[in-house]
Design an enzyme around this catalytic site. Structure first.
Site, short mmCIF file in Angstrom:
data_model
loop_
_atom_site.label_atom_id
_atom_site.label_comp_id
_atom_site.label_asym_id
_atom_site.label_seq_id
_atom_site.Cartn_x
_atom_site.Cartn_y
_atom_site.Cartn_z
N ARG A 139 0.83 -1.21 0.00
CA ARG A 139 0.00 0.00 0.00
C ARG A 139 0.87 1.26 0.00
O ARG A 139 0.35 2.38 0.14
CB ARG A 139 -0.93 -0.02 1.22
CG ARG A 139 -2.17 0.87 1.07
CD ARG A 139 -3.19 0.60 2.16
NE ARG A 139 -2.66 0.82 3.49
CZ ARG A 139 -2.66 1.99 4.13
NH1 ARG A 139 -3.17 3.07 3.56
NH2 ARG A 139 -2.15 2.09 5.34
N LYS A 140 2.17 1.12 -0.18
CA LYS A 140 3.07 2.27 -0.24
C LYS A 140 3.02 2.88 -1.64
O LYS A 140 3.98 2.83 -2.41
CB LYS A 140 4.49 1.85 0.12
CG LYS A 140 4.64 1.39 1.57
CD LYS A 140 6.06 0.94 1.86
CE LYS A 140 6.21 0.46 3.30
NZ LYS A 140 7.58 -0.03 3.59
#
Length: 293
Positions: A139-140
């Site tokens: 999710r970066k």
């Protein structure tokens, strides 16, 4: 990459079109001075791939020009690798509008293609090393651009992992510390999310993984283990909790993994290898758009 079930583009939500509209609005918030110079005469431009890579982001590229009353004819398929210099597509329409969409379309295509290229590169490396399971992103991602980046991972053949905080509950160290224990955190997450939301727990040891599984976690992430430690822990967990049984967990491995260090982590007991290296800070594929004259 097209799967046996259809094109990746079929996954896109209708909202991507309004997202594209916001990009165009951001790039031309008032007068289009350069466009005034060239006028409305019809023309065409060649999309040239100037560095090797995999083409990804076609729906976003197409939508930019569709909203500007232009058409795009592709000469390569999405997911196809190419060597430079490659004539990838032809854009037709009023010259002013081709140039109006040029930078927005190219930036999106270059970023998405870069992610697809790196995703596929690492996946092929792992397959060559004998890894048969899932390679996932994280999710970066870039705020406001997540959909494009996750799309690039899919085209490259990788799993995009959870899309947002509402997709799956991932309990990391801060969640555990704040709630008091892994067991307490998992029980609370299960109560909040119900049967339809999976719960994953970041674990620093086998003991923590055991506690998470006992509490009902669906996935345990073994974070920042050594390669040998990962193989031992994954084998022990699979042995204790069974293969494919009712409480058998998925084992995910993460923590600073890149193409330079990931091969020693390969094990048949690892279900998921996740890394931000396939999408964070990757090199763009170089494209340019040249008006035919």
């Amino acid at each position: 990459m097209a799967s046996e079930f259809g094109a990746v583009s079929h996954l896109l939500p209708p909202s991507y079109k309004s997202m594209v509209a916001s990009w165009i609005e951001e790039d031309t918030p008032s007068f289009d001075y350069g466009g005034f110079v060239v006028g409305e005469a019809p023309g065409e431009a060649k999309l040239l791939g100037k560095s090797a890579g995999i083409v990804a982001g076609v729906p976003f590229f197409d939508e930019v020009f569709r909203q500007l009353d232009c058409s795009v004819e592709w000469h390569v398929r999405e997911g196809e690798a190419f060597e430079p210099v490659k004539h990838c597509a032809t854009v037709r329409g009023p010259v002013r509008k081709i140039l109006l969409g040029e930078r927005v379309a190219l930036n999106t295509l270059a970023r998405c293609s870069g992610i697809a290229t790196q995703s596929n590169r690492l996946l092929r490396l792992l397959r060559h090393a004998g890894y048969k399971n899932v390679l996932a992103g994280t999710r970066k991602t870039t705020p406001g651009f997540r959909l494009v980046e996750k799309y690039g991972m899919l085209v490259g053949g990788c799993d995009p992992h959870r899309h947002d905080l509402s997709t799956m509950t991932m309990l990391k160290d801060n969640h555990v510390w704040s709630s008091g224990s892994i067991s307490t955190a998992v029980r609370a997450a299960k109560a909040a999310g119900g049967f339809s939301i999976k719960v994953e727990v970041e674990c620093q040891s086998e003991a923590e993984a055991d506690e998470a599984i006992e509490a009902g976690a669906d996935v345990v992430m073994l974070d920042n283990f050594t390669p040998e430690g990962i193989r031992i822990a994954a084998r022990n967990l699979k042995t204790r909790w069974g293969f494919g049984g009712q409480r058998s967990p998925l084992i995910e491995v993460s923590g600073g993994l890149t193409e330079g260090n990931v091969e020693p982590y390969v094990s048949e007991d690892i279900d998921i290898i996740s890394t931000s290296s396939i999408h964070q800070g990757v090199k763009h594929v170089d494209f340019s758009l040249k008006i035919v004259h």
